[in-house]
Design a protein around this motif. Structure first.
Motif, PDB file in Angstrom:
ATOM      1  N   TRP A   1     -28.706  84.450  -0.256  1.00 58.68           N
ATOM      2  CA  TRP A   1     -29.735  85.486  -0.345  1.00 58.68           C
ATOM      3  C   TRP A   1     -30.236  85.642  -1.778  1.00 58.68           C
ATOM      4  O   TRP A   1     -29.453  85.594  -2.732  1.00 58.68           O
ATOM      5  CB  TRP A   1     -29.182  86.826   0.137  1.00 58.68           C
TER       6      TRP A   1
ATOM      7  N   ASN B   1     -35.381  84.252   4.027  1.00 57.65           N
ATOM      8  CA  ASN B   1     -34.286  83.306   4.224  1.00 57.65           C
ATOM      9  C   ASN B   1     -34.671  82.395   5.366  1.00 57.65           C
ATOM     10  O   ASN B   1     -35.671  82.616   6.066  1.00 57.65           O
ATOM     11  CB  ASN B   1     -32.974  84.032   4.537  1.00 57.65           C
ATOM     12  N   THR B   2     -33.891  81.366   5.541  1.00 59.73           N
ATOM     13  CA  THR B   2     -34.067  80.561   6.730  1.00 59.73           C
ATOM     14  C   THR B   2     -33.709  81.421   7.943  1.00 59.73           C
ATOM     15  O   THR B   2     -33.121  82.494   7.826  1.00 59.73           O
ATOM     16  CB  THR B   2     -33.182  79.321   6.672  1.00 59.73           C
TER      17      THR B   2
ATOM     18  N   ALA C   1     -29.300  80.094   3.843  1.00 64.93           N
ATOM     19  CA  ALA C   1     -29.357  79.996   2.387  1.00 64.93           C
ATOM     20  C   ALA C   1     -28.686  81.204   1.738  1.00 64.93           C
ATOM     21  O   ALA C   1     -28.466  82.234   2.365  1.00 64.93           O
ATOM     22  CB  ALA C   1     -30.809  79.903   1.937  1.00 64.93           C
TER      23      ALA C   1
ATOM     24  N   SER D   1     -30.095  82.632   8.948  1.00 61.78           N
ATOM     25  CA  SER D   1     -30.000  82.707   7.495  1.00 61.78           C
ATOM     26  C   SER D   1     -28.881  81.825   6.960  1.00 61.78           C
ATOM     27  O   SER D   1     -27.729  82.216   6.881  1.00 61.78           O
ATOM     28  CB  SER D   1     -29.766  84.164   7.071  1.00 61.78           C
TER      29      SER D   1
ATOM     30  N   TYR E   1     -36.281  90.570   1.953  1.00 63.67           N
ATOM     31  CA  TYR E   1     -35.721  89.272   1.613  1.00 63.67           C
ATOM     32  C   TYR E   1     -36.336  88.210   2.512  1.00 63.67           C
ATOM     33  O   TYR E   1     -36.684  88.481   3.660  1.00 63.67           O
ATOM     34  CB  TYR E   1     -34.217  89.236   1.857  1.00 63.67           C
TER      35      TYR E   1
END
Length: 114
Positions: free
Chosen positions: A104, A96-97, A102, A100, A94
């Protein structure tokens, strides 16, 4: 709100390479530190690589020297080049920022056969 779409996974033999891509929606992609995470079977999701807004990377010890993270802010895309893959790299990957923030995405499955 950033939305994320990962792609590029697959089934490969140990020692081979894959390149993952993650396209992010939204206007502020370039302002976020981004990360690639993976969830191995039976394990919690872990961070494997991160890249700052300025393009500085960092890696988990388990992938250092084999994986390379990069980003193209013009395309709102972050990449993960994975070389010398091992069976223990198997999992769902994955982006993500980092941290995280955001929601997923669905991730992309990477399966490395020995």
């Amino acid at each position: 709100q950033v939305q994320l779409a990962e792609s590029g996974g697959g089934l490969v033999q140990a020692g081979r390479s894959l390149k993952l891509s993650c396209e992010a929606s939204g206007s502020y992609f370039s302002r976020y530190t981004m990360g690639w995470y993976r969830r191995a079977p039976g394990k919690q999701r872990e961070l494997v690589a991160g890249i700052s807004t300025g393009g500085n990377p960092n890696y988990a010890d388990s992938v250092k020297g084999r994986f390379t993270i990069s980003r193209d802010n013009a395309k709102n895309t972050v990449y993960l080049q994975m070389n010398s893959l091992k069976s223990e790299d198997t999992g769902v990957y994955y982006c993500n920022t980092l941290p995280s923030y955001a929601r997923w995405g669905q991730g992309t499955q990477v399966t490395v056969s020995s």
